[in-house]
Design a protein around this motif. Structure first.
Motif, PDB file in Angstrom:
ATOM      1  N   ALA A 217       0.830  -1.208   0.000  1.00  0.00           N
ATOM      2  CA  ALA A 217       0.000   0.000   0.000  1.00  0.00           C
ATOM      3  C   ALA A 217       0.864   1.258   0.000  1.00  0.00           C
ATOM      4  O   ALA A 217       0.538   2.251  -0.670  1.00  0.00           O
ATOM      5  N   ALA A 218       1.970   1.237   0.730  1.00  0.00           N
ATOM      6  CA  ALA A 218       2.857   2.406   0.781  1.00  0.00           C
ATOM      7  C   ALA A 218       3.464   2.689  -0.588  1.00  0.00           C
ATOM      8  O   ALA A 218       3.576   3.853  -1.006  1.00  0.00           O
ATOM      9  N   THR A 219       3.835   1.627  -1.313  1.00  0.00           N
ATOM     10  CA  THR A 219       4.405   1.809  -2.643  1.00  0.00           C
ATOM     11  C   THR A 219       3.381   2.402  -3.600  1.00  0.00           C
ATOM     12  O   THR A 219       3.679   3.324  -4.369  1.00  0.00           O
ATOM     13  N   VAL A 220       2.158   1.882  -3.554  1.00  0.00           N
ATOM     14  CA  VAL A 220       1.084   2.403  -4.399  1.00  0.00           C
ATOM     15  C   VAL A 220       0.810   3.867  -4.069  1.00  0.00           C
ATOM     16  O   VAL A 220       0.650   4.710  -4.961  1.00  0.00           O
ATOM     17  N   LEU A 221       0.772   4.186  -2.791  1.00  0.00           N
ATOM     18  CA  LEU A 221       0.492   5.552  -2.356  1.00  0.00           C
ATOM     19  C   LEU A 221       1.565   6.516  -2.847  1.00  0.00           C
ATOM     20  O   LEU A 221       1.263   7.620  -3.320  1.00  0.00           O
ATOM     21  N   LEU A 222       2.819   6.126  -2.754  1.00  0.00           N
ATOM     22  CA  LEU A 222       3.913   7.001  -3.168  1.00  0.00           C
ATOM     23  C   LEU A 222       3.893   7.258  -4.675  1.00  0.00           C
ATOM     24  O   LEU A 222       4.235   8.353  -5.126  1.00  0.00           O
ATOM     25  N   VAL A 223       3.491   6.272  -5.462  1.00  0.00           N
ATOM     26  CA  VAL A 223       3.458   6.441  -6.914  1.00  0.00           C
ATOM     27  C   VAL A 223       2.194   7.159  -7.364  1.00  0.00           C
ATOM     28  O   VAL A 223       2.242   8.115  -8.146  1.00  0.00           O
ATOM     29  N   MET A 224       1.039   6.712  -6.859  1.00  0.00           N
ATOM     30  CA  MET A 224      -0.245   7.152  -7.395  1.00  0.00           C
ATOM     31  C   MET A 224      -0.865   8.312  -6.640  1.00  0.00           C
ATOM     32  O   MET A 224      -1.739   9.003  -7.177  1.00  0.00           O
ATOM     33  N   GLY A 225      -0.458   8.539  -5.398  1.00  0.00           N
ATOM     34  CA  GLY A 225      -1.179   9.518  -4.588  1.00  0.00           C
ATOM     35  C   GLY A 225      -2.410   8.863  -3.987  1.00  0.00           C
ATOM     36  O   GLY A 225      -2.779   7.733  -4.349  1.00  0.00           O
TER      37      GLY A 225
END
Length: 450
Positions: A217-225
């Motif tokens: 989830a952290a990786t997705v958040l950092l890329v996608m907002g």
């Protein structure tokens, strides 16, 4: 052959014969250990795939003829000049960005070709491109937006014990944040990371939180907002992570043995070594369930490139990558003290300098040569061995416990006779003392009479 700095290949395939890969292949005793090996991929019929889909993960084609632009909206990739000036791009990366820009303008681009852009050398290169193409890889519509108002209280809609565990794991997600981040930025990141996970878990109550989900989830958040990340994480959870989010990890425990089934074919001596030290492939659990996001959180460039690869690959591809990594490290493993503890520690500690571009090619080729359905029987057999071994260990532990309890009871029994013996001794001394005093008094009185 390795690519030069100014060259790039879109086709991540390698020569058809697996022996041309860098993984050490042993042929001298392969026949002794090989079982149910399919030398060529036999594509299953629709009827067989349907009947078997309940028990196995279906084979996902590495190519798909479906149109990539399902909504007829061709995305626009920004020019390199529009990227942040702080981003230093190599010549290879610049060429790959040009290839991506030139490819996506094709209105008839297929989903397989779009996946190939992410899987091939350098991946999608930059987060600006990922923000545009990850949703396309996941077949998300541009119109699929979500109002982020109300996320502040979304945690009230999931069980409190789950929310409390999420808070603990989010607090440990600091490696995903830049070291130069301010406290305000850290607090915002933690709040949004909590919200994005709680939203998915609330929307899909059949999904269960597991430790490691926070890294993905952290990786997705950092890329996608946050706003776009909600649906990207939701789609990844449903299409790739659903097995990890069942009530138990039993299915995942079995799937880990794809590593052993594959090692049996590419490096049987190494497999025998791991079996001799009684090591199960659970050293790869964190890699599998987090897509390497826990290990390489600080290396965003590598981690985001791995996500490009996994989003364009079948769900079991992380296990194929783990297999080629283990085989790549064979010499290091053989030089480790041959016991479970030392070997497990080495395998759980991934080097920072692994040649991932080469390993990703090898993993894809390995999948083509031995797709999951060709080795399912072996995987189940290894899992049965695991269960039998666990029962054996439990039986030994219980026998040891019973023996310790027996010895404890025996010591107690041996102590019991001492108590009445001492009491009898005290009584004897008391009686003798009384008799002696009585005799002494009698003698005194007798002598007085005289």
């Amino acid at each position: 052959m390795e690519h030069k700095e100014d060259e790039i290949s879109l086709d991540s395939s390698v020569p058809e014969t697996f022996t041309e890969m860098s993984i050490p292949i042993e042929n001298h005793n392969l026949k002794l250990r090989r079982r149910n090996v399919i030398e060529t991929i036999n594509l299953v019929s629709k009827e067989e795939e349907t009947s078997d889909s309940k028990n196995n993960i279906p084979l996902v084609r590495m190519s798909d003829s479906t149109k990539a632009w399902y909504d007829d909206i061709i995305p626009r990739i920004p020019d390199i000049a529009n990227f942040s000036s702080s981003d230093i791009l190599t010549n290879t990366e610049r060429i790959k960005i040009s290839v991506i820009r030139g490819s996506i303008v094709n209105p008839n681009l297929t989903l397989g070709e779009l996946k190939l852009l992410g899987c091939s050398s350098e991946g999608l290169v930059h987060d600006e491109i990922r923000r545009i193409l990850w949703p396309k890889l996941l077949r998300l519509s541009e119109e699929n937006n979500f109002s982020i108002t109300g996320l502040e209280t979304i945690h009230n809609h999931i069980p409190n014990e789950v929310y409390q565990q999420i808070l603990k794991d989010v607090a440990r997600s600091g490696s995903h944040i830049s070291q130069n981040a301010t406290q305000h930025e850290i607090d915002d990141f933690h709040e949004q990371l909590t919200q994005i996970m709680c939203w998915v878990l609330h929307k899909h109550s059949m999904l269960n939180y597991y430790q490691g989900y926070n890294d993905i989830a952290a990786t997705v958040l950092l890329v996608m907002g946050l706003e776009k990340g909600l649906h990207v994480l939701e789609s990844i959870s449903l299409e790739f992570l659903e097995r990890f989010m069942e009530k138990t990890m039993e299915k995942v425990n079995q799937e880990l043995f794809y590593i052993f089934a594959l090692l049996e074919r590419v490096h049987p001596t190494l497999l025998e070594h791991l079996e001799n030290v009684e090591l199960f492939p659970h050293f790869a659990l964190a890699e599998y369930t987090t897509w390497y996001a826990h290990k390489y959180a600080e290396n965003r460039k590598l981690l985001h490139r791995l996500f490009d690869y996994f989003l364009g690959s079948p769900p079991l591809m992380p296990l194929y990558l783990s297999t080629v990594i283990v085989a790549h490290r064979a010499t290091e493993i053989f030089n480790t003290t041959p016991d479970m503890g030392h070997t497990h520690k080495v395998l759980c500690t991934l080097p920072d300098d692994l040649p991932f571009e080469k390993l990703l090619v090898e993993a894809k080729n390995l999948y083509r040569q031995y797709p999951p359905e060709s080795i399912n029987n072996d995987v189940r057999e290894y899992d049965q061995k695991r269960k039998s071994k666990e029962q054996e260990w439990k039986a030994k532990a219980e026998a040891s416990r019973q023996e310790r309890e027996k010895q404890r009871q025996l010591r107690i029994v041996q102590l019991v006779p001492r108590i009445p013996y001492r009491i009898r001794s005290y009584k004897t001394i008391t009686v003798v003392t009384i008799l002696a005093l009585g005799l002494y008094a009698f003698l005194r009185s007798s002598s007085g009479l005289n």
